[in-house]
Design a protein around this motif. Structure first.
Motif, PDB file in Angstrom:
ATOM      1  N   SER A 107       0.835  -1.214   0.000  1.00 32.74           N
ATOM      2  CA  SER A 107       0.000   0.000   0.000  1.00 32.74           C
ATOM      3  C   SER A 107       0.862   1.253   0.000  1.00 32.74           C
ATOM      4  CB  SER A 107      -0.934   0.001   1.202  1.00 32.74           C
ATOM      5  OG  SER A 107      -0.187  -0.073   2.380  1.00 32.74           O
ATOM      6  N   THR A 108       2.060   1.159   0.588  1.00 32.10           N
ATOM      7  CA  THR A 108       2.999   2.280   0.472  1.00 32.10           C
ATOM      8  C   THR A 108       4.240   1.774  -0.235  1.00 32.10           C
ATOM      9  OG1 THR A 108       3.565   1.757   2.743  1.00 32.10           O
ATOM     10  CG2 THR A 108       2.326   3.780   2.395  1.00 32.10           C
ATOM     11  N   PRO A 109       4.739   2.530  -1.209  1.00 33.44           N
ATOM     12  CA  PRO A 109       5.865   2.035  -1.998  1.00 33.44           C
ATOM     13  C   PRO A 109       7.098   1.798  -1.140  1.00 33.44           C
ATOM     14  CG  PRO A 109       5.437   4.368  -2.460  1.00 33.44           C
ATOM     15  CD  PRO A 109       4.320   3.876  -1.616  1.00 33.44           C
ATOM     16  N   VAL A 112      11.018   5.637  -2.894  1.00 32.00           N
ATOM     17  CA  VAL A 112      10.372   6.707  -3.648  1.00 32.00           C
ATOM     18  C   VAL A 112      10.387   6.436  -5.152  1.00 32.00           C
ATOM     19  CG1 VAL A 112      10.699   8.535  -1.957  1.00 32.00           C
ATOM     20  CG2 VAL A 112      12.498   8.064  -3.625  1.00 32.00           C
ATOM     21  N   ALA A 113      11.338   5.642  -5.633  1.00 33.74           N
ATOM     22  CA  ALA A 113      11.425   5.383  -7.069  1.00 33.74           C
ATOM     23  C   ALA A 113      10.533   4.217  -7.494  1.00 33.74           C
ATOM     24  CB  ALA A 113      12.870   5.088  -7.458  1.00 33.74           C
ATOM     25  N   GLU A 115       7.513   2.609  -8.603  1.00 32.71           N
ATOM     26  CA  GLU A 115       6.247   3.052  -9.182  1.00 32.71           C
ATOM     27  C   GLU A 115       5.218   1.929  -9.262  1.00 32.71           C
ATOM     28  OE1 GLU A 115       5.945   6.428 -12.002  1.00 32.71           O
ATOM     29  OE2 GLU A 115       7.914   5.748 -12.621  1.00 32.71           O
ATOM     30  N   SER A 118      -0.303   0.226  -5.944  1.00 33.97           N
ATOM     31  CA  SER A 118      -0.690  -0.457  -4.714  1.00 33.97           C
ATOM     32  C   SER A 118      -1.721  -1.531  -5.031  1.00 33.97           C
ATOM     33  CB  SER A 118      -1.269   0.543  -3.721  1.00 33.97           C
ATOM     34  OG  SER A 118      -2.529   0.971  -4.161  1.00 33.97           O
TER      35      SER A 118
END
Lengths: 168, 286
Positions: A107-109, A112-113, A115, A118
């Motif tokens: 649900s949260t990557p 940050v990279a 993509e 979710s």
């Protein structure tokens, strides 16, 4: 004297083939229906209805397990190699319950990279492949298709709100 | 130094460095990062689940997105609805844009508030505290996004605006709108992380986005950030706000007030005493 290498080769081939045959075949009874608790009421997916009555192929929804497909010159050539059921269902020795979508689509990557969509998004999108969602009011209406319980819960709140507004 | 000694020493240095890193990870609560939400308007399908979820969470007016014609006009947030989704007809088709409090980093409303009722929390949300408000509505006048709304019809009016679900955040849950969004058009997290995610989306899909993140610098930066495929003017965003935090505009004046109020009388008193220097004796005479 060409016989010996040929013999060795055929033996190797035979052992390879038998080894392939000995890989356990995945046998899983597909569930009749799958239910999820969501933020918008319980969602029941009639799995048997889609498979048996509508005749939807497994790989229409259970997608290939490698994110990017190789650009092969002959499309379809690798198709039956592509879907690695074991990636989600494990080998036959395991209980057979598939991995949750969220094990690859958190649900949260992870960073940050990342993509990767979710699980919430990929599950929605896989339904929207056939059940077109549209935009605006069409999108709002299509929520009910799968979230009838949630819609029923919200209905009284909508009614109450609109009554308040009409008789202030 | 022999080899063994060198290895020992470097090992110890490495362990010390690792210790530092661990200490940095366990920041005290006071050093918490501001959180916000990244809105990717290219993902929004306009289902308005966020509007319904927000209103249900806060007991506000629950819209009926299936049957009403709210998208036909551009709406504003109100005292009964803290967030609205508007449809904008653009050169790249219909774009749906959610509107709510932007949760500025240096909020004009909180700076204008005489009683600290409008309050920027450590977690990032700008909240309104009913027990402190005196109803002056300076927050409404000062907000560059025209967000705080007043209950004019109520005998005990409240200021109404998005709180970024401050109560939910304290329970470790996401804001209600973020949870309700079926397409992840809304993403919740620390602003620093959201900025990186937004930049990576632009870098990886340079043709799909305008190369601007609304909220990065606007009015000194906001908690809510927007990505879009069309220029933000087309989507009803104000692009004339500048990058100066609004409290900056009044800071000099506000620092001047106590200086003038206390400094000037003190100066005048001093002058008078100096001028009356001879009068000291007279005072003793009297």
């Amino acid at each position: 004297m060409k016989l010996i290498p040929a013999l060795v080769l055929s033996l190797l081939l035979a052992s390879f083939l038998s080894a392939r045959d000995s890989v356990p075949v995945i046998e899983i009874d597909p569930p009749d229906s799958v239910a999820w608790e969501t933020a918008l009421g319980e969602v029941v997916f009639p799995h048997a209805f889609h498979v048996d009555d509508l005749g939807v192929d497994c790989d229409s929804c259970h997608h290939e397990t490698t994110a990017t497909r190789l650009a092969m010159p002959h499309p379809g050539y690798f198709d039956d190699f592509w879907i690695d059921c074991a990636a989600c269902h494990g080998h036959a020795a395991s209980s057979g319950s598939p991995k949750a979508c969220s094990s690859c689509h958190p649900s949260t990557p992870g960073n940050v990279a990342d993509e990767t969509s979710s699980s919430k998004v990929v599950i929605h999108r896989s339904c929207w492949e056939c059940h077109e969602v549209g935009q605006g009011p069409d999108a709002s209406r299509s929520c009910q298709t799968c979230h009838p319980a949630g819609a029923e819960e919200i209905e009284p709140a909508i009614q109450a709100s609109h009554q308040d507004r009409s008789n202030p | 130094m022999n080899r063994r000694g060198f290895l020992k020493l470097s090992g110890a240095a490495g362990a010390a460095a690792a210790g530092c890193r661990r200490a940095a990870a366990e920041l005290p609560e006071s050093a918490q990062e501001f959180t916000g939400v990244l809105v990717d308007t290219t993902r929004c399908i306009g289902c308005r689940s966020c509007e319904v979820a927000c209103s249900l969470e806060h007991g506000n007016f629950v819209p009926n997105p299936e049957n009403d014609d709210a998208l036909e006009s551009v709406r504003d947030t109100s005292e009964t609805q803290w967030t609205v989704v508007n449809r904008h007809r653009t050169s790249k088709g219909d774009v749906y844009v959610k509107k709510q409090c932007m949760h500025c980093w240096q909020p004009a409303c909180a700076a204008a508030c005489l009683t600290n009722a409008m309050y920027k929390t450590r977690q990032g949300p700008v909240i309104w505290r009913s027990d402190k408000c005196m109803g002056c509505r300076f927050c409404m006048v000062s907000c560059p996004f025209d967000i705080p709304k007043f209950e004019y019809d109520s005998w005990n009016p409240r200021l109404q605006k998005c709180t970024l679900c401050f109560e939910r955040l304290q329970e470790g849950r996401k804001p209600a709108c973020v949870e309700a969004c079926p397409t992840d058009a809304l993403m919740f997290g620390p602003k620093r992380q959201l900025m990186e995610i937004a930049r990576i989306r632009i870098y990886n899909h340079p043709d799909d986005y305008v190369h601007q993140i609304y909220g990065e610098h606007e009015v000194g930066g906001t908690g809510w950030l927007y990505l879009a495929a069309v220029p933000f003017e087309e989507l009803g965003f104000r692009t004339d706000l500048g990058t100066t935090p609004y409290p900056e505009y009044t800071r000099d004046f506000l620092y001047g007030v106590p200086l003038v109020l206390f400094g000037l009388p003190a100066l005048l008193l001093g002058l008078r005493l100096m001028a009356d220097g001879t009068g000291e004796g007279e005072a003793h005479d009297g």
